[in-house]
Design a protein around this motif. Structure first.
Motif, PDB file in Angstrom:
ATOM      1  N   ASN A 172       0.272   2.946  -7.551  1.00  0.00           N
ATOM      2  CA  ASN A 172      -0.055   3.647  -7.113  1.00  0.00           C
ATOM      3  C   ASN A 172      -0.487   5.179  -8.506  1.00  0.00           C
ATOM      4  N   HIS A 190      -6.358  11.174  -4.582  1.00  0.00           N
ATOM      5  CA  HIS A 190      -5.902  10.052  -3.220  1.00  0.00           C
ATOM      6  C   HIS A 190      -7.426   9.252  -3.404  1.00  0.00           C
ATOM      7  N   THR A 215       0.785  -0.875  -0.109  1.00  0.00           N
ATOM      8  CA  THR A 215      -0.412   0.165   0.071  1.00  0.00           C
ATOM      9  C   THR A 215       0.879   1.362  -0.079  1.00  0.00           C
ATOM     10  N   GLN A 267      -7.365   0.103  -6.107  1.00  0.00           N
ATOM     11  CA  GLN A 267      -6.420  -0.554  -4.752  1.00  0.00           C
ATOM     12  C   GLN A 267      -7.414  -1.229  -4.443  1.00  0.00           C
ATOM     13  N   ASP A 268      -8.040  -0.767  -3.994  1.00  0.00           N
ATOM     14  CA  ASP A 268      -9.383  -1.108  -2.548  1.00  0.00           C
ATOM     15  C   ASP A 268     -10.028  -2.164  -4.029  1.00  0.00           C
ATOM     16  N   TYR A 309      -6.529   5.636  -4.176  1.00  0.00           N
ATOM     17  CA  TYR A 309      -6.770   4.061  -2.899  1.00  0.00           C
ATOM     18  C   TYR A 309      -8.386   3.202  -3.109  1.00  0.00           C
ATOM     19  N   CYS A 323      -7.684  -2.404   4.794  1.00  0.00           N
ATOM     20  CA  CYS A 323      -6.329  -2.254   5.071  1.00  0.00           C
ATOM     21  C   CYS A 323      -6.548  -2.796   6.292  1.00  0.00           C
ATOM     22  N   VAL A 349     -11.542   2.055   3.176  1.00  0.00           N
ATOM     23  CA  VAL A 349      -9.974   1.189   1.825  1.00  0.00           C
ATOM     24  C   VAL A 349      -9.807   0.055   3.677  1.00  0.00           C
ATOM     25  N   TRP A 395      -8.795   7.669   4.831  1.00  0.00           N
ATOM     26  CA  TRP A 395      -8.803   6.667   4.671  1.00  0.00           C
ATOM     27  C   TRP A 395      -9.642   5.648   4.818  1.00  0.00           C
TER      28      TRP A 395
END
Length: 798
Positions: A499, A76, A63, A83-84, A80, A155, A153, A148
């Motif tokens: 990214n 962002h 991440t 990515q998620d 993100y 994580c 997200v 976030w």
RNA sequence: GGGCCUAUAGUCUAGUGGCAAAACGACUCGUUUACACCGAGUAGUCGGCAGUUCGAUUCUGCCUAGGCCCACCA
């Protein structure tokens, strides 16, 4: 052009706060409340916790640690979220390792603290400033990270690092020491890129272009009493002139080579040298070489072994009389005045030219001679390209950007910065033996300024290194840092990093470099590269004032709608921010909610069993669903979440709601024999759709799962449930025909301006009657036909 | 100057070697046992020029426009 300028971020944000649409309070799914509840549920039940012991393949995510900056930017949120989508998909298939970190050890953090606290680090002692930075970070980081969590997200926030924490510092310093011992690291006094504002060396990757107005002046040097004309944009460097180049083929100046010319105003002599790099076409064809106007000068001075005359100090003031103490800009103006007075300017014209500026502060970059640390990489260009090629880039063309950058490299990696705040370079220098001493592994992390070190050879007290690392020197080992947090149970290559494309040349490049230098491996198997968010086609930036605040978007539309919007751009593509996309997302959420309510209204007496015999229509509808699962699975596996989302959305809205629900409504109401078949199909298909949408819209799907599905399912969260299996896909010929006829009936009713409920007499050909034999009752229901007759196709109104 | 990406309806985006698609907007209707944050329907589109092909919006080349990166910037 003018239009664009009128749109300020504030206007946009205001519009979001006070939408013109009359939003009725009738909404039964309260987005803000439901999302808050769901977040709490995830948090309390540690849904995204990495479980080492869990069996199955591990999907590991490197991440990106966002630079702590106060609050999240819409870019962002966009990146993100993307990515998620991928992370959540894989969590439904494999064991996901997805840590979280923040980047807060470098120049941007230092600058932020200077701004927030109204201080200048260079006016403070290092320890004072570092203390202030750490305190400020403590204040602002938690709410930053909350942003976030708020967009969902997923994580494991307990596996957390900051790039300034002890472990990160330790690992960063260890990396340095290992590379030093390998002979990869060197320290050299060298004219390097220098920012006089931030007063630090900077890297090639930190350069940005800027067009600035300038004066192009033709100056009179003198040679044996005659004028020698030289054009320049930087007259303030006259005092640094160490030579004059003419092209060896240039007949105009052939006789001058080997002689000396007199520098105007400063009145000292410099040699005239024949050098092929002088372009006969440019200016007067005569070129003055200064220490140092640009990197060309650096090279030229080395090549001819000229003695540099250093006239600019680290803070950007001149140190040559009579201009001593003046800023570069002021000196430039003053020197032009003086030249003018002495009739030393032949010609002058205004022009605009592009200069390199520091990307953090916009100051024109100088080449100043300082001592800096480098990692030798120029000899590895080929190898680093082939390492980059081993990574699967999504989209594929992003590799070309990487390659392009590596091929264009002209400098080794400059890793030291002359700043107070950052990871210290763990080195000392013995002046007597001219020997560099590095820290031993046991004493890491270490601040050399706090530790006295004696030379092992002569026992003399060594001088501590004051410089710190550039932030990339540390963030280039994020895979190794996160791995260390869990006892190295997960190692490189990780499954994926994500990214935006702007940091391919920095973060991605440096990470590939370090993983190669340390482990001879690639850091990750896959690289997913996100695009930018634009507004009216322009890149968003604070300076343009066209930024969108994600917090306001969340308040008004919720995280699911934000993510819905973020999923509409293919990976790597820029996306225009449009409020209407958020509206669409919000509507989809409402539709999901309403459809679910309706389905479960009709499932009160559902026994949860698959009936022995499914109706043909239900069977074929499920084939269509299987096809969708297959499309989505493949799409997600290929990082094409956008396709997965749009396919599911269309299926849900058109096929499921507008068609299937309408078709089976009556069958379910009237408790006809096909009821059980419909109930099974409703439950199964809705659950499958929820799973397919879970990676994109995690809140509403979780909320629905908890409220409606949980009692029959074993998984604690929909995000820990198994991704739907791809069932058998068979012909849906009859269903297609059915839908075709349904459309024609609806068309006919619309054309005749009749209600959809109006009764019809439907006539079907013999062939179609036979084909739809098993679905006639449903057809009758959904078209509200009082009879279906075997005749040439026709629709009669009763 | 070099590299890369993009060009599809009024807007924003999908997509394909063989009827061009969704959403928003427009227009015409309908609707109350999930949903007006709804349903049904209508109109409207492949930047330009060549080439390959039976057939090109799709493949190739060139051009134009926009974006990004790099280089140049005496």
């Amino acid at each position: 052009m003018d239009d664009k300028k009128n749109i300020s971020g504030n206007d946009v944000n205001k519009k979001i706060l006070n939408p013109q649409s009359n939003d009725k309070v009738k909404a039964k799914y309260n987005i803000v409340e439901a999302e808050a509840q769901t977040k709490k549920f995830w948090d309390e039940n540690k849904i995204f916790k990495f479980d080492k012991k869990r069996k199955g393949k591990i999907f590991s995510v490197d991440t990106p640690p966002p630079t702590v900056s106060g609050k999240m930017h819409i870019g962002h949120a966009f990146q993100y979220s993307q990515q998620d989508f991928i992370t959540r998909f894989w969590r439904m298939k494999e064991n996901v390792f997805c840590p979280f970190g923040t980047d807060d050890n470098g120049l941007p953090t230092g600058l932020l603290v200077e701004r927030l606290k109204q201080v200048r680090s260079k006016d403070m002692s290092r320890s004072e400033f570092v203390k202030l930075c750490l305190e400020t970070l403590k204040e602002i980081t938690p709410s930053f990270i909350q942003d976030w969590k708020n967009i969902g997200v997923s994580c494991d926030y307990d596996i957390y690092y900051s790039t300034i924490d002890d472990n990160s510092r330790k690992m960063s310093q260890k990396s340095f020491i290992d590379l030093f011992n390998d002979g990869r690291v060197y320290k050299k006094e060298f004219p390097t890129l220098w920012c006089t504002q931030c007063q630090t060396a900077i890297a090639q990757a930190e350069l940005e272009d800027k067009d600035l107005p300038s004066k192009f002046s033709t100056l009179k040097f003198s040679l044996e009493g005659k004028d020698l004309l030289i054009a320049t944009t930087r007259p303030e460097l006259l005092g640094a002139c160490v030579g004059i180049f003419v092209n060896p083929k240039d007949k105009r100046y052939a006789g001058y080579v080997g002689k000396n010319a007199l520098v105007p105003l400063f009145n000292y002599e410099v040699p005239i040298i024949a050098d092929a790099s002088a372009d006969m076409e440019k200016g007067t064809g005569v070129l003055m070489v200064c220490s140092y106007g640009d990197k060309y000068d650096v090279e030229a001075i080395n090549r001819h072994k000229l003695v540099p005359r250093l006239i600019i100090s680290l803070d950007g003031t001149l140190i040559v009389d009579p201009y001593r103490g003046m800023k570069i800009r002021d000196a430039r103006a003053r020197i032009l005045e003086d030249l003018e007075k002495n009739n030393l300017i032949l010609d002058q014209k205004d022009m605009e030219h592009t200069v390199n500026v520091h990307d953090k502060c916009g100051t024109e970059v100088e080449f100043l001679t300082t001592e800096q640390w480098f990692i030798r990489i120029l000899d590895l260009k080929k190898k680093l390209i082939s390492q980059g090629k081993k990574v699967k880039w999504h989209p594929e063309f992003m590799f070309k950007r990487y390659k392009n950058w590596v091929e264009g490299l002209e400098w080794d990696w400059s890793i030291s910065r002359d700043r107070h705040f950052g990871v210290s370079i763990p080195a000392w220098f013995c002046e007597r033996c001219s020997k560099t001493i590095v820290a031993s592994e046991e004493e890491l992390p270490v601040d050399p300024l706090q530790v006295e070190k004696r030379c092992p050879k002569c026992s003399e007290l060594a001088v501590p290194e004051e410089k710190v690392f550039d932030t990339w020197a540390t963030s280039s080992i994020t895979p190794q840092i996160t791995s260390s947090l869990i006892g190295n149970d997960v190692t490189i290559p990780y499954s994926v990093r994500n990214n935006a494309h702007d940091i391919i040349r920095t973060w991605d490049f440096y990470t590939i470099t370090k993983s190669y230098l340390h482990e001879k491996k690639i850091p990750w198997d896959n690289m997913m590269v996100s695009g930018f968010v634009t507004l009216k086609g322009e890149k968003m930036s604070k300076s343009k004032g066209n930024v969108i605040d994600p917090r306001i978007v969340l308040e008004q539309y919720g995280a699911d709608a934000l993510r819905f919007w973020a999923s509409s751009a293919k990976l790597g593509e820029d996306l225009n921010f449009q409020e209407k996309d958020l509206v669409t997302g919000k509507k989809t959420i409402t539709k999901l909610w309403n459809a679910t309510k309706f389905v479960f209204m009709n499932l009160e007496d559902y026994d949860g069993k698959k009936p022995r015999k499914l109706e043909m229509l239900d069977k074929q509808f499920l084939y269509k669903l299987n096809e969708l699962v297959s499309v989505c699975t493949e799409a997600f596996e290929n990082y094409d979440y956008a396709k997965a989302k749009s396919s599911t959305e269309t299926f849900f809205w058109k096929m499921f709601c507008d068609n299937y629900l309408e078709i089976v409504k009556r069958r379910v109401y009237n408790n006809e024999p096909g009821k059980k078949s419909a109930q099974y199909t409703l439950y199964t298909s809705l659950f499958t759709l929820m799973k397919l949408l879970a990676p994109i819209m995690p809140f509403i799907t979780e909320y629905i799962y908890q409220k409606y599905f949980k009692m029959r399912e074993k998984d604690v969260s929909i995000h820990l449930s198994r991704w739907p299996k791809i069932g058998s896909i068979e012909s849906t010929q009859e269903l297609d025909l059915f839908l075709d006829i349904l459309t024609r009936v609806r068309q006919e009713k619309s054309n005749k301006k009749k209600s959809m409920k109006s009764e019809v007499k439907l006539k079907l050909s013999k062939e179609n009657m036979e084909k739809l034999d098993t679905m006639l009752e449903d057809l009758k229901n959904v078209t509200n036909a009082i009879a279906i007759l075997e005749e040439d196709f026709d629709i009669d109104f009763v």
